[in-house]
Design an enzyme around this catalytic site. Sequence first.
Site, PDB file in Angstrom:
ATOM      1  N   TRP A   1      34.887  -9.444  45.983  1.00 17.85           N
ATOM      2  CA  TRP A   1      36.102  -8.824  46.507  1.00 17.85           C
ATOM      3  C   TRP A   1      35.690  -8.252  47.861  1.00 17.85           C
ATOM      4  O   TRP A   1      34.901  -7.319  47.937  1.00 17.85           O
ATOM      5  CB  TRP A   1      36.571  -7.729  45.557  1.00 17.85           C
ATOM      6  CG  TRP A   1      37.896  -7.137  45.895  1.00 17.85           C
ATOM      7  CD1 TRP A   1      39.131  -7.666  45.605  1.00 17.85           C
ATOM      8  CD2 TRP A   1      38.140  -5.889  46.557  1.00 17.85           C
ATOM      9  NE1 TRP A   1      40.110  -6.827  46.057  1.00 17.85           N
ATOM     10  CE2 TRP A   1      39.539  -5.730  46.644  1.00 17.85           C
ATOM     11  CE3 TRP A   1      37.325  -4.898  47.085  1.00 17.85           C
ATOM     12  CZ2 TRP A   1      40.135  -4.622  47.235  1.00 17.85           C
ATOM     13  CZ3 TRP A   1      37.909  -3.791  47.686  1.00 17.85           C
ATOM     14  CH2 TRP A   1      39.303  -3.667  47.747  1.00 17.85           C
TER      15      TRP A   1
ATOM     16  N   GLY B   1      29.142  -3.214  45.145  1.00 15.85           N
ATOM     17  CA  GLY B   1      28.941  -1.896  45.743  1.00 15.85           C
ATOM     18  C   GLY B   1      28.923  -2.002  47.258  1.00 15.85           C
ATOM     19  O   GLY B   1      29.310  -3.039  47.817  1.00 15.85           O
TER      20      GLY B   1
ATOM     21  N   LYS C   1      54.117   0.092  40.613  1.00 16.63           N
ATOM     22  CA  LYS C   1      54.064  -1.175  39.880  1.00 16.63           C
ATOM     23  C   LYS C   1      54.776  -2.265  40.680  1.00 16.63           C
ATOM     24  O   LYS C   1      54.272  -3.366  40.816  1.00 16.63           O
ATOM     25  CB  LYS C   1      54.743  -1.084  38.507  1.00 16.63           C
ATOM     26  CG  LYS C   1      54.042  -0.304  37.444  1.00 16.63           C
ATOM     27  CD  LYS C   1      52.800  -0.951  36.876  1.00 16.63           C
ATOM     28  CE  LYS C   1      51.582  -0.542  37.651  1.00 16.63           C
ATOM     29  NZ  LYS C   1      50.802   0.553  37.125  1.00 16.63           N
TER      30      LYS C   1
ATOM     31  N   GLU D   1      52.776  -3.266  43.896  1.00 11.74           N
ATOM     32  CA  GLU D   1      51.491  -3.949  43.768  1.00 11.74           C
ATOM     33  C   GLU D   1      51.606  -5.368  43.240  1.00 11.74           C
ATOM     34  O   GLU D   1      50.799  -6.217  43.615  1.00 11.74           O
ATOM     35  CB  GLU D   1      50.453  -3.133  42.986  1.00 11.74           C
ATOM     36  CG  GLU D   1      50.736  -2.894  41.548  1.00 11.74           C
ATOM     37  CD  GLU D   1      49.723  -1.956  40.895  1.00 11.74           C
ATOM     38  OE1 GLU D   1      48.565  -1.939  41.316  1.00 11.74           O
ATOM     39  OE2 GLU D   1      50.103  -1.265  39.950  1.00 11.74           O
TER      40      GLU D   1
ATOM     41  N   HIS E   1      66.995  15.091  52.391  1.00 15.86           N
ATOM     42  CA  HIS E   1      66.077  15.624  53.407  1.00 15.86           C
ATOM     43  C   HIS E   1      65.420  14.508  54.213  1.00 15.86           C
ATOM     44  O   HIS E   1      64.425  14.742  54.888  1.00 15.86           O
ATOM     45  CB  HIS E   1      65.025  16.516  52.754  1.00 15.86           C
ATOM     46  CG  HIS E   1      65.624  17.698  52.050  1.00 15.86           C
ATOM     47  ND1 HIS E   1      66.242  18.723  52.724  1.00 15.86           N
ATOM     48  CD2 HIS E   1      65.748  17.977  50.736  1.00 15.86           C
ATOM     49  CE1 HIS E   1      66.703  19.606  51.846  1.00 15.86           C
ATOM     50  NE2 HIS E   1      66.420  19.164  50.630  1.00 15.86           N
TER      51      HIS E   1
HETATM   52  C1  F6R Z   1      47.691   0.578  39.464  1.00  7.49           C
HETATM   53  C2  F6R Z   1      46.290   0.694  39.143  1.00  7.49           C
HETATM   54  C3  F6R Z   1      45.431   1.566  39.999  1.00  7.49           C
HETATM   55  C4  F6R Z   1      44.468   2.367  39.112  1.00  7.49           C
HETATM   56  C5  F6R Z   1      43.483   3.147  39.986  1.00  7.49           C
HETATM   57  C6  F6R Z   1      42.568   4.013  39.156  1.00  7.49           C
HETATM   58  O1  F6R Z   1      48.356  -0.245  38.571  1.00  7.49           O
HETATM   59  O2  F6R Z   1      45.828   0.107  38.219  1.00  7.49           O
HETATM   60  O3  F6R Z   1      46.189   2.401  40.801  1.00  7.49           O
HETATM   61  O4  F6R Z   1      45.211   3.225  38.314  1.00  7.49           O
HETATM   62  O5  F6R Z   1      42.709   2.245  40.731  1.00  7.49           O
HETATM   63  O6  F6R Z   1      41.847   3.263  38.250  1.00  7.49           O
HETATM   64  P1  F6R Z   1      41.199   3.921  36.964  1.00  7.49           P
HETATM   65  O7  F6R Z   1      42.289   4.402  36.098  1.00  7.49           O
HETATM   66  O8  F6R Z   1      40.393   2.818  36.334  1.00  7.49           O
HETATM   67  O9  F6R Z   1      40.333   5.047  37.454  1.00  7.49           O
END
Ligand code: F6R
Length: 608
Positions: A72, A98, A485, A488, A504
């Site tokens: 990624w 990382g 949701k 994304e 506002h």
């Molecule tokens: C949205 C989503 C992200 C995670 C965020 C935190 O659908 O999945 O916004 O909620 O990256 O991830 P966690 O919960 O694994 O710390």
Amino acid sequence: MCGIVGAVAQRNVVPILLEGLQRLEYRGYDSAGLAVVHDGQLERVRSIGRVADLTEKSAGTRGFIGIAHTRWATHGVPSVRNAHPHISKDHVAVVHNGIIENYEVLRTRLTAAGYEFTSDTDTEVIAHLIHSHYARGNSLLVATQASLAELVGAYAIGVIAADNPDQLICARRGSPLLLGVGIEEHFIASDVSALLPVTRNVVYLEEGDVVEVGRRSYQIFDTKGMRVERTVQISELNNESVQLGEYCHYMQKEIHEQPQALADTLESVCNSQSLVPGIFGAEAAATFADIDSILILACGTSYHAGLVARYWLEEITGIRCTVEVASEYRYRISVANPKTLVVVISQSGETADTQAALNHAKTHGHIHTLAICNVPESALVRLCKLRMLTRAGPEIGVASTKAFTTQLAALFLLTLILAKQRGRLTAEQEQKHLQELRHLPSGVKKVLELEPQIAKLAEQFASKHHALFLGRGLHYPIALEGALKLKEISYIHAEAYPAGELKHGPLALVDKDMPVISVAPNDALLEKLKSNLQEVRARGGELYVFADAHTHIREAEGIHIMQMPEHAGYLSPILHTIPLQLLAYYVALQKGTDVDKPRNLAKSVTVE
Ligand code: F6R
């Protein structure tokens, strides 16, 4: 986010690596690659695109030791040259998750030493660095340990060398990695789901661990280079729970799993007659007695769960509660209070920002910590004094669904237990809440019946470019979650506002092309909300209202009603989340996006 798989076995490991990568696809990636040792040489295959492409390209590749990776992109665009593994001088191959923060300095030094860089990644410095130590006659283990000592940043790595067909070295600091223990074969992976076809016996590596992995044995060394033993655990994750089954997408499957996920999360509580702090850990009662405020730290959807909890906590327990985005808190100079309970919420338990925020809080003198998390053995769970595991099961779709509703359930339990301990919950109220919690899974099932209606409604959204979500009070964070949701997975620009805030500013955006989605529970703010909806309608805005029974909001021109069941009181945010998840899902289907792996996003955000 990036995924790692590695294997050293008595058989060709390429199919194991490819299947492992396929199982890690959900983490989000844009390129993939693998390297094996075959006849004293490194063979590497890389591909931009799906693991399926890599599989095609790997036909004919074989080896008894290998490493593989889904990338990624952070440093350098998604491209074959930037895909892992990275190789130094045809001799050392490395996969890495990382971010190496001092890579520029190292790159300059290694370039001056004659190393040629063929990618824009930070990872390539690791390969050259290890090679530079290995070429001086060190073992692969020592060369890796020496290199790690020079790195600043976070990593999980897998390393192999062309002249060493029997050993794979791996290490972790800040990024997750585990070891899979088989019979005369061993594996490494970023998460256990990658290894389920080959083993269930896993060792969760600790911060700073470096491992020399052979076929018959492995040796783990801690940060000081001392040999250590780590417990082999049997993963409870079962293979079926990561299969798609009858569903088209993991997100759809996970939306439908919510009744069961909630029932599992609430199981111990609903089977008992009273609420006890012990569900948060042995020290919970003493800790809860010592606190005077709560600080919730989380990111994304988990942060939204925290926002809902603030309403519950302040209203029901009378304890002051603040909720902060972890990536902000970690860099903020704030006023610490040792009597604060720091609650971190996370699906994965590996989110780098949440981990850093927790560490920041601890460094500043916070001693009471609680993790609400879906992954046992994850970093956050291990770092906190108290914990409550949500039992949502593996969440594969990048968009979080069942993790969110189970987090809410856990936070509501926290609220009730704190209220009870402070004498703010009568026995009668406790029984009433327990009864409501027992009914929650069936309440969610009922809301899921709206699916065909929502699928139809979604057709009207496919051509839209923007959407506005409204909610009030407890349901404002649900509007935020609905907007998150939608954006994304459907890539529609969506904003959420507390409905009273419309006038506002955001009202200026409302016209006939702006769909306005409102969460309309039958609560104390209903009449106020209705007035806000009138303001939208008066400007020609098209309204889509998820309304509880008896709200008396009627279908009319420009007002579309999705009928929700009776108002569920404090648990209403959980029920109102479901249709918004379904809406996002069906709009994404209409738009033909990659629902489970939306562009640019990763499941587990293990880098800053
Ligand atoms: C949205 C989503 C992200 C995670 C965020 C935190 O659908 O999945 O916004 O909620 O990256 O991830 P966690 O919960 O694994 O710390």
